[in-house]
Design a protein around this motif. Sequence first.
Motif, PDB file in Angstrom:
ATOM      1  N   VAL A 186       0.835  -1.202   0.000  1.00  0.00           N
ATOM      2  CA  VAL A 186       0.000   0.000   0.000  1.00  0.00           C
ATOM      3  C   VAL A 186       0.875   1.260   0.000  1.00  0.00           C
ATOM      4  O   VAL A 186       0.667   2.179  -0.792  1.00  0.00           O
ATOM      5  N   ALA A 187       1.884   1.256   0.869  1.00  0.00           N
ATOM      6  CA  ALA A 187       2.727   2.457   0.984  1.00  0.00           C
ATOM      7  C   ALA A 187       3.536   2.684  -0.288  1.00  0.00           C
ATOM      8  O   ALA A 187       3.708   3.824  -0.746  1.00  0.00           O
ATOM      9  N   LEU A 188       4.026   1.590  -0.883  1.00  0.00           N
ATOM     10  CA  LEU A 188       4.834   1.707  -2.095  1.00  0.00           C
ATOM     11  C   LEU A 188       4.001   2.253  -3.257  1.00  0.00           C
ATOM     12  O   LEU A 188       4.406   3.196  -3.955  1.00  0.00           O
ATOM     13  N   VAL A 189       2.805   1.660  -3.450  1.00  0.00           N
ATOM     14  CA  VAL A 189       1.926   2.122  -4.528  1.00  0.00           C
ATOM     15  C   VAL A 189       1.513   3.568  -4.284  1.00  0.00           C
ATOM     16  O   VAL A 189       1.541   4.403  -5.201  1.00  0.00           O
ATOM     17  N   ALA A 190       1.161   3.884  -3.047  1.00  0.00           N
ATOM     18  CA  ALA A 190       0.733   5.245  -2.718  1.00  0.00           C
ATOM     19  C   ALA A 190       1.842   6.245  -3.053  1.00  0.00           C
ATOM     20  O   ALA A 190       1.605   7.290  -3.673  1.00  0.00           O
ATOM     21  N   THR A 191       3.067   5.916  -2.670  1.00  0.00           N
ATOM     22  CA  THR A 191       4.193   6.835  -2.867  1.00  0.00           C
ATOM     23  C   THR A 191       4.517   7.013  -4.346  1.00  0.00           C
ATOM     24  O   THR A 191       4.625   8.134  -4.840  1.00  0.00           O
ATOM     25  N   LEU A 192       4.663   5.879  -5.049  1.00  0.00           N
ATOM     26  CA  LEU A 192       5.083   5.963  -6.454  1.00  0.00           C
ATOM     27  C   LEU A 192       4.000   6.590  -7.333  1.00  0.00           C
ATOM     28  O   LEU A 192       4.288   7.384  -8.217  1.00  0.00           O
ATOM     29  N   ALA A 193       2.735   6.235  -7.071  1.00  0.00           N
ATOM     30  CA  ALA A 193       1.657   6.753  -7.917  1.00  0.00           C
ATOM     31  C   ALA A 193       1.461   8.248  -7.711  1.00  0.00           C
ATOM     32  O   ALA A 193       1.087   8.965  -8.641  1.00  0.00           O
ATOM     33  N   SER A 194       1.719   8.737  -6.497  1.00  0.00           N
ATOM     34  CA  SER A 194       1.482  10.169  -6.257  1.00  0.00           C
ATOM     35  C   SER A 194       2.720  11.017  -6.539  1.00  0.00           C
ATOM     36  O   SER A 194       2.632  12.241  -6.568  1.00  0.00           O
ATOM     37  N   LEU A 195       3.862  10.363  -6.775  1.00  0.00           N
ATOM     38  CA  LEU A 195       5.118  11.132  -6.936  1.00  0.00           C
ATOM     39  C   LEU A 195       5.092  12.125  -8.110  1.00  0.00           C
ATOM     40  O   LEU A 195       5.468  13.292  -7.935  1.00  0.00           O
ATOM     41  N   PRO A 196       4.658  11.696  -9.326  1.00  0.00           N
ATOM     42  CA  PRO A 196       4.646  12.669 -10.434  1.00  0.00           C
ATOM     43  C   PRO A 196       3.802  13.900 -10.113  1.00  0.00           C
ATOM     44  O   PRO A 196       4.239  15.037 -10.346  1.00  0.00           O
ATOM     45  N   LEU A 197       2.620  13.677  -9.511  1.00  0.00           N
ATOM     46  CA  LEU A 197       1.756  14.807  -9.152  1.00  0.00           C
ATOM     47  C   LEU A 197       2.434  15.675  -8.078  1.00  0.00           C
ATOM     48  O   LEU A 197       2.380  16.909  -8.129  1.00  0.00           O
ATOM     49  N   ALA A 198       3.104  15.003  -7.131  1.00  0.00           N
ATOM     50  CA  ALA A 198       3.792  15.750  -6.072  1.00  0.00           C
ATOM     51  C   ALA A 198       4.878  16.648  -6.662  1.00  0.00           C
ATOM     52  O   ALA A 198       5.049  17.790  -6.233  1.00  0.00           O
ATOM     53  N   ILE A 199       5.607  16.130  -7.667  1.00  0.00           N
ATOM     54  CA  ILE A 199       6.666  16.931  -8.302  1.00  0.00           C
ATOM     55  C   ILE A 199       6.055  18.144  -9.013  1.00  0.00           C
ATOM     56  O   ILE A 199       6.542  19.264  -8.886  1.00  0.00           O
ATOM     57  N   VAL A 200       4.958  17.905  -9.739  1.00  0.00           N
ATOM     58  CA  VAL A 200       4.315  19.007 -10.456  1.00  0.00           C
ATOM     59  C   VAL A 200       3.811  20.074  -9.473  1.00  0.00           C
ATOM     60  O   VAL A 200       4.056  21.269  -9.649  1.00  0.00           O
ATOM     61  N   VAL A 201       3.139  19.627  -8.415  1.00  0.00           N
ATOM     62  CA  VAL A 201       2.597  20.584  -7.442  1.00  0.00           C
ATOM     63  C   VAL A 201       3.723  21.339  -6.740  1.00  0.00           C
ATOM     64  O   VAL A 201       3.665  22.559  -6.562  1.00  0.00           O
ATOM     65  N   ALA A 202       4.780  20.613  -6.366  1.00  0.00           N
ATOM     66  CA  ALA A 202       5.923  21.261  -5.701  1.00  0.00           C
ATOM     67  C   ALA A 202       6.545  22.302  -6.621  1.00  0.00           C
ATOM     68  O   ALA A 202       6.912  23.398  -6.184  1.00  0.00           O
ATOM     69  N   TRP A 203       6.647  21.962  -7.915  1.00  0.00           N
ATOM     70  CA  TRP A 203       7.222  22.901  -8.875  1.00  0.00           C
ATOM     71  C   TRP A 203       6.334  24.136  -9.018  1.00  0.00           C
ATOM     72  O   TRP A 203       6.819  25.269  -9.043  1.00  0.00           O
ATOM     73  N   LEU A 204       4.993  23.923  -9.112  1.00  0.00           N
ATOM     74  CA  LEU A 204       4.061  25.047  -9.203  1.00  0.00           C
ATOM     75  C   LEU A 204       4.228  25.971  -8.000  1.00  0.00           C
ATOM     76  O   LEU A 204       4.282  27.190  -8.138  1.00  0.00           O
ATOM     77  N   LEU A 205       4.333  25.370  -6.802  1.00  0.00           N
ATOM     78  CA  LEU A 205       4.431  26.179  -5.585  1.00  0.00           C
ATOM     79  C   LEU A 205       5.799  26.853  -5.473  1.00  0.00           C
ATOM     80  O   LEU A 205       5.916  27.957  -4.947  1.00  0.00           O
ATOM     81  N   ALA A 206       6.841  26.195  -5.973  1.00  0.00           N
ATOM     82  CA  ALA A 206       8.196  26.740  -5.819  1.00  0.00           C
ATOM     83  C   ALA A 206       8.496  27.810  -6.864  1.00  0.00           C
ATOM     84  O   ALA A 206       9.150  28.802  -6.565  1.00  0.00           O
TER      85      ALA A 206
END
Lengths: 229, 230
Positions: free
Chosen positions: B18-38
């Motif tokens: 569960v943790a692995l799928v959660a982390t990997l699947a959300s990573l691309p979105l996390a990068i995009v959101v972090a970039w938008l905010l940064a």
Amino acid sequence: MSRIAFDIDHRQGEFSLIAKGELDGPVSVLSGPSGSGKTTLLNIIAGLVRPQSGQLSFDGTVWFDAAQKIFVPPHRRRIGYVFQEGRLLPHLSVRHNLTFSHWFRKPNGRSPALTDVTDLLGITPLLDRGPRNLSGGERQRVALARALLASPDLLLMDEPLASLDEARRAEVLPYIENVRDRYKVPIVYVTHSADEAERLGDEIVKLRDGKIQEIERRRDGTISVALDG
Amino acid sequence: MFQLSDVETTAIVLSLKVALVATLASLPLAIVVAWLLARCRFPGKGLLNVLVHLPLVMPPVVTGYLLLITFGRRAPAGEFLESWLGLVLAFRWTGAALAAAVMAFPLTVRAIRLSLEAVDSKLEDAAGTLGAGPLLVFLTVTLPLALPGLLAGTVLGFAKALGEFGATITFVSNIPGETQTIASAIYTTTQTPGAEAATLRLTIISIIIAAAALGLSEVLARRTQSESRR
């Protein structure tokens, strides 16, 4: 036809740059005290700064025209830029810094060969080093080579010697002259040093407080053109 | 005493999945959101920042309930996913992964955002003058320079996803073999008389995993700092 024609009105907070002129080169020096707007003008030519209004064209191609909403971004301008602090990419070796532009730009007819450039600038032994292990003079020579290897139509330099001490400056300046004589690429060179301006410039643009004081053309009879600002 | 039962082993394996799928699947979105905010300025940026961080400060049961009324089988988004993608989230391990991803998202985004902000934008300008467009600058300069921080954020998010409890149990319940993670298994054993040994085993295991992940994340984060100082 002049290579670079500009008519710029740029304001940023307290600072303003209002400049109109034409640069014919081959080496145009922008000189003036700090805060005079010389680096801002260079960055406008590079596309790193987008002015509020005005126009800029290079060799007849419009790079910026506020009225027509034209703005060609830096990566489409086919320039080479040597920054004051070098700005080598720290995660890449010297070799990969030098060839970085080849991933994005198709070579044109006069793309120089890697070894020609590194031999000319004396940096061939440094190719497999990291940028962090270079002296200041080596770093600036690599930065100059990197800009040249981007096969630019226009080479821009922002005080490339200012971060160096006197000895390193004397070391690097002849390399810049070699590049000028060997590759015939037009150069816009920013400096506050009268000595560098004298040695390199075919024309010297004197700026003060965001305005052009005069453009002095040399080598063809030393004609001075004064502008009334 | 230290022999794991089948139910416990299943819970541990499921937690990791569960943790692995959660982390990997959300990573691309996390990068995009972090970039938008940064790096970007746009209307609604403040709102995006609040939305991303809400799961960090809301009671987890509220996040779980919101997921339930959004992604339940009769909820609009739940029905849509089931009929178009055949993906059921409610009371499935996939739902546990979604809950864990939502809860870990703020931590991951914060860490990645900090590492992106630490990248010198002058180097990005330099890459631009060498012919790289904005996306290529991001891929060849920004991302490699931010990599240690990005990995640290990912590991931190993984550790958080592994320990998620409140939103998970509210959204997907506590079904052994399907949605029972280490955390919900511990919850069950604490409610069961005579299962103290099982509680202790699972507790020790979750401490070990969490400490290892946190340690790894620290090492990576420290490497980012020393990179940017050089």
